[in-house]
Design an enzyme around this catalytic site. Structure first.
Site, short mmCIF file in Angstrom:
data_model
loop_
_atom_site.label_atom_id
_atom_site.label_comp_id
_atom_site.label_asym_id
_atom_site.label_seq_id
_atom_site.Cartn_x
_atom_site.Cartn_y
_atom_site.Cartn_z
N ASP A 170 8.08 -30.30 43.82
CA ASP A 170 7.69 -29.61 44.89
C ASP A 170 6.12 -29.41 44.48
O ASP A 170 5.97 -29.96 43.46
CB ASP A 170 7.44 -28.36 46.23
CG ASP A 170 6.80 -28.27 46.71
OD1 ASP A 170 6.62 -28.95 47.81
OD2 ASP A 170 6.78 -27.49 47.64
N SER A 171 5.44 -29.90 45.35
CA SER A 171 3.48 -29.91 45.00
C SER A 171 3.48 -28.56 44.38
O SER A 171 2.92 -27.96 43.72
CB SER A 171 3.19 -30.22 46.39
OG SER A 171 3.45 -28.71 47.11
N CYS B 187 9.28 -31.16 49.51
CA CYS B 187 8.35 -31.49 49.93
C CYS B 187 8.99 -32.19 50.97
O CYS B 187 8.94 -33.51 50.82
CB CYS B 187 7.58 -32.04 48.34
SG CYS B 187 5.68 -32.04 49.08
N GLU C 55 0.65 -19.11 51.01
CA GLU C 55 0.54 -19.42 49.58
C GLU C 55 -0.59 -18.23 49.00
O GLU C 55 -0.16 -18.27 47.97
CB GLU C 55 -0.64 -20.94 49.25
CG GLU C 55 0.33 -21.86 48.74
CD GLU C 55 0.97 -21.89 47.70
OE1 GLU C 55 0.94 -21.19 46.47
OE2 GLU C 55 2.45 -22.82 47.32
N CYS D 40 7.85 -28.74 56.15
CA CYS D 40 7.39 -28.75 55.07
C CYS D 40 8.09 -26.88 54.83
O CYS D 40 8.29 -26.25 55.49
CB CYS D 40 6.05 -28.51 54.79
SG CYS D 40 4.82 -27.48 53.84
N HIS E 285 6.96 -24.85 52.30
CA HIS E 285 6.52 -23.78 53.02
C HIS E 285 7.03 -22.69 54.26
O HIS E 285 6.02 -21.97 54.09
CB HIS E 285 5.29 -23.93 52.96
CG HIS E 285 4.45 -24.30 51.19
ND1 HIS E 285 4.72 -25.29 50.64
CD2 HIS E 285 3.58 -23.43 50.43
CE1 HIS E 285 4.02 -25.55 49.70
NE2 HIS E 285 3.75 -24.11 49.21
N1 DGL Z 1 6.01 -27.99 50.57
C1 DGL Z 1 4.94 -28.74 50.38
C2 DGL Z 1 5.46 -29.46 51.26
O1 DGL Z 1 6.49 -29.64 51.56
C3 DGL Z 1 3.73 -28.54 51.01
C4 DGL Z 1 2.81 -30.10 50.47
C5 DGL Z 1 1.72 -29.56 50.21
O2 DGL Z 1 1.27 -29.29 49.48
O3 DGL Z 1 0.24 -29.35 51.49
O4 DGL Z 1 5.07 -30.68 52.00
#
Ligand code: DGL
Length: 269
Positions: A10-11, A73, A154, A187, A189
């Site tokens: 993931d990012s 992600c 975050e 997403c 998150h």
């Molecule tokens: N967890 C990432 C997603 O599912 C976060 C994206 C991001 O870094 O903006 O899109």
């Protein structure tokens, strides 16, 4: 090959929500997790940059000899999955198809209405519309980008319920009145905002894209004969802020992460 680990990336830390589902579904598989914390967020970047970042994330996991990769992600799954799949022979599972299938299953026994929420890049890609329209009939898809959600999650430790509720309402209150049957948390998150989202969408089923992708990964490994119970060990890697990662990881998953290794992602192409 069969005995190798499953790669997940993931990012940042959102993908840990998918890892914790993999731990439930496939407790004896080894996992290698990479969070590209140096280049987070991805969701505000151009498709070209997302593809470039995703290719290097994949190259890192491939260098570790993984047998399959879960793209935990939404942003990468919506913008770069074709490029990733074309660049390797190992199975690459993203969140889009798995969560869209689950949402359509729910919507088909309701009013046929699906809401997608995600980063600007995920919503802008139109990948969900493309997939759903190619496979299902009579599904109405509404989508809404919620760019403040990733920073909100975050920083969850420092931000209270009322702030989350206010921001979520700003993005979604009007759309909630359309009463979607299913809301895709596009997403990884966003499941961390489930409390406020459940309040806004009390009539809808919330689809956790990380969980659906983990289920799809299990199915893929079974189909490809790649299931192999090993030690059930997970290794964690990030591209920046390893101390911060250890401090925040417990927000995203129950497991107690004891160590994380820092890598230079620019070395992988
Ligand atoms: N967890 C990432 C997603 O599912 C976060 C994206 C991001 O870094 O903006 O899109």
């Amino acid at each position: 090959m069969k005995n190798n680990a499953i790669g997940v990336f993931d990012s940042g830390l959102g993908g840990l929500t998918a890892v914790s589902k993999l731990h439930e579904l496939l407790p004896e598989e080894n996992i290698i997790y990479f969070g590209d914390t140096a280049r987070l967020p991805y969701g505000t970047r151009s498709r070209q940059t997302i593809v470039r970042y995703a290719k290097s994330d994949l190259a890192f996991l491939v260098s570790k000899g993984v047998k399959a990769v879960l793209v935990a992600c939404g942003t990468v799954s919506s913008n770069a999955i074709n490029e990733l799949q074309a660049s390797t022979d190992i199975p690459i599972v993203g969140v889009v198809e798995a969560s869209a299938d689950r949402a359509c299953e729910v919507a088909m026994s309701g009013n046929g209405k699906v809401l997608l929420i995600g980063t600007s890049a995920t919503v802008g890609s139109k990948k969900y519309e493309e997939y759903i329209n190619s496979k299902y009939r009579g599904i109405e898809i509404i989508s809404k980008a919620c760019p403040m959600f990733v920073p909100l999650v975050e920083n969850k430790l420092r931000c209270g319920y009322s702030i989350k509720r206010m921001i979520a309402a700003e993005y979604l209150l009007e759309i909630a009145a359309q009463k979607p049957d299913a809301v895709i948390l596009g997403c990884t998150h966003y499941i961390l905002l489930a409390d406020v989202l459940k309040e806004l969408f009390y009539r809808s089923v919330l689809i956790d894209s990380g969980e659906e992708a983990a289920k799809r990964m299990k199915k893929t490994l079974e189909t490809d004969g790649l299931i192999s119970p090993t030690e059930g060990k997970t290794e964690y890697y990030v591209s920046d802020g390893s101390e911060e990662f250890l401090g925040k990881a417990s927000v995203f998953m129950q497991d107690d992460i004891k160590s994380v290794e820092l890598i230079d992602i620019e070395n992988y192409n």
